[in-house]
Motif scaffolding. Structure first.
Motif, PDB file in Angstrom:
ATOM      1  N   THR A 117     -12.885  51.187  -5.866  1.00 39.11           N
ATOM      2  CA  THR A 117     -12.021  52.144  -6.785  1.00 39.11           C
ATOM      3  C   THR A 117     -11.429  52.159  -6.399  1.00 39.11           C
ATOM      4  O   THR A 117     -10.066  52.109  -6.397  1.00 39.11           O
ATOM      5  CB  THR A 117     -12.195  53.931  -6.839  1.00 39.11           C
ATOM      6  N   ILE A 118     -10.778  51.591  -5.050  1.00 36.88           N
ATOM      7  CA  ILE A 118      -9.620  51.420  -3.941  1.00 36.88           C
ATOM      8  C   ILE A 118     -10.052  50.242  -3.335  1.00 36.88           C
ATOM      9  O   ILE A 118     -10.898  50.084  -2.295  1.00 36.88           O
ATOM     10  CB  ILE A 118      -9.104  52.195  -2.709  1.00 36.88           C
ATOM     11  N   LEU A 119      -9.481  49.311  -3.061  1.00 25.93           N
ATOM     12  CA  LEU A 119      -9.112  47.852  -2.404  1.00 25.93           C
ATOM     13  C   LEU A 119      -8.051  47.920  -1.450  1.00 25.93           C
ATOM     14  O   LEU A 119      -6.939  47.867  -2.171  1.00 25.93           O
ATOM     15  CB  LEU A 119      -8.804  46.844  -4.015  1.00 25.93           C
ATOM     16  N   HIS A 120      -8.717  47.620  -0.309  1.00 23.86           N
ATOM     17  CA  HIS A 120      -7.628  47.132   0.940  1.00 23.86           C
ATOM     18  C   HIS A 120      -8.090  46.437   2.045  1.00 23.86           C
ATOM     19  O   HIS A 120      -9.215  46.398   1.620  1.00 23.86           O
ATOM     20  CB  HIS A 120      -7.542  48.658   1.337  1.00 23.86           C
ATOM     21  N   GLY A 121      -7.228  45.374   2.048  1.00 22.25           N
ATOM     22  CA  GLY A 121      -8.207  44.258   2.895  1.00 22.25           C
ATOM     23  C   GLY A 121      -6.690  42.688   3.136  1.00 22.25           C
ATOM     24  O   GLY A 121      -5.524  43.549   2.876  1.00 22.25           O
ATOM     25  N   ALA A 122      -7.113  42.109   4.049  1.00 24.48           N
ATOM     26  CA  ALA A 122      -6.132  41.119   4.093  1.00 24.48           C
ATOM     27  C   ALA A 122      -6.624  40.119   3.664  1.00 24.48           C
ATOM     28  O   ALA A 122      -7.748  39.698   3.814  1.00 24.48           O
ATOM     29  CB  ALA A 122      -5.947  41.768   5.714  1.00 24.48           C
ATOM     30  N   GLN A 123      -6.194  38.673   4.052  1.00 25.85           N
ATOM     31  CA  GLN A 123      -6.627  37.299   3.726  1.00 25.85           C
ATOM     32  C   GLN A 123      -5.287  36.346   4.401  1.00 25.85           C
ATOM     33  O   GLN A 123      -4.368  36.618   4.155  1.00 25.85           O
ATOM     34  CB  GLN A 123      -6.659  36.614   2.161  1.00 25.85           C
ATOM     35  N   LEU A 124      -6.278  35.673   5.499  1.00 28.64           N
ATOM     36  CA  LEU A 124      -4.927  34.685   6.336  1.00 28.64           C
ATOM     37  C   LEU A 124      -5.943  33.172   5.974  1.00 28.64           C
ATOM     38  O   LEU A 124      -7.172  33.111   6.315  1.00 28.64           O
ATOM     39  CB  LEU A 124      -6.090  34.616   8.104  1.00 28.64           C
TER      40      LEU A 124
END
Length: 182
Positions: free
Chosen positions: A130-137
């Motif tokens: 329902t909620i997407l939150h992240g990081a990509q390096l």
């Protein structure tokens, strides 16, 4: 971040003059997967700074209410000569690649995909999210391993706990007192 200098000069950030040596990079919004896609906030690359050490891309996304945006939908695409480090804070993403790997990226986990001589992969939001939150390096591979076989690894660290703290070591090792985490 990484710094490839063998003996980098130390910068004392508490020194009022140090701000002249520190470069602040503001992220810019970028549609991931096309104009109707989810927006990521890209700090690297920028015109004035294409990389920091081996880091060549740094994206942050969310928190994104996927009922409004549709979330992440990135069809199969190629990579060569780099690694992607994907870290989720909330939501789940399915990763499928041409080396035969399939994994669900979950909060608190890290996926490390090494493209080597070449790999294609896709990333799609899992239906339950329902909620997407992240990081990509993204890191540029050094010449000695740039043409290696593609690999994929998923890390689910066991937390280390102490009085008033909790630590996850995703890649590598760290020794604290009589505890070692890998």
């Amino acid at each position: 971040m990484s710094n490839l200098e063998p003996a980098p000069a130390e910068i004392d950030c508490s020194n009022l003059d140090a701000h002249l040596e520190v470069q602040t990079l503001e992220p810019r919004p970028v549609p991931l997967g096309g104009p109707r896609a989810m927006t990521v906030f890209r700090t690297l690359p920028q015109r004035q700074r294409s990389l920091i050490g081996a880091w060549c891309f740094l994206d942050h996304y969310g928190p994104d209410d996927v009922s409004l945006t549709g979330g992440m939908s990135v069809p199969r695409h190629p990579h060569t000569g780099l690694q992607t480090v994907s870290w989720l804070f909330s939501g789940e993403i399915e990763h499928i690649d041409s080396a035969g790997n399939q994994a669900i990226v979950r909060p608190g986990e890290v996926n490390l995909m090494t493209a080597g001589y070449g790999i294609t992969h896709s990333e799609f939001l899992c239906v339950e999210s329902t909620i997407l939150h992240g990081a990509q390096l993204w890191t540029a591979l050094p010449d000695r391993v740039r043409n290696m076989e593609p690999t994929f690894e998923n890390y689910r660290p066991e937390p280390m706990n102490g009085t008033g703290w909790m630590l996850n070591v995703f890649l590598g090792t760290l020794a604290i007192g009589d505890q070692t985490s890998t």
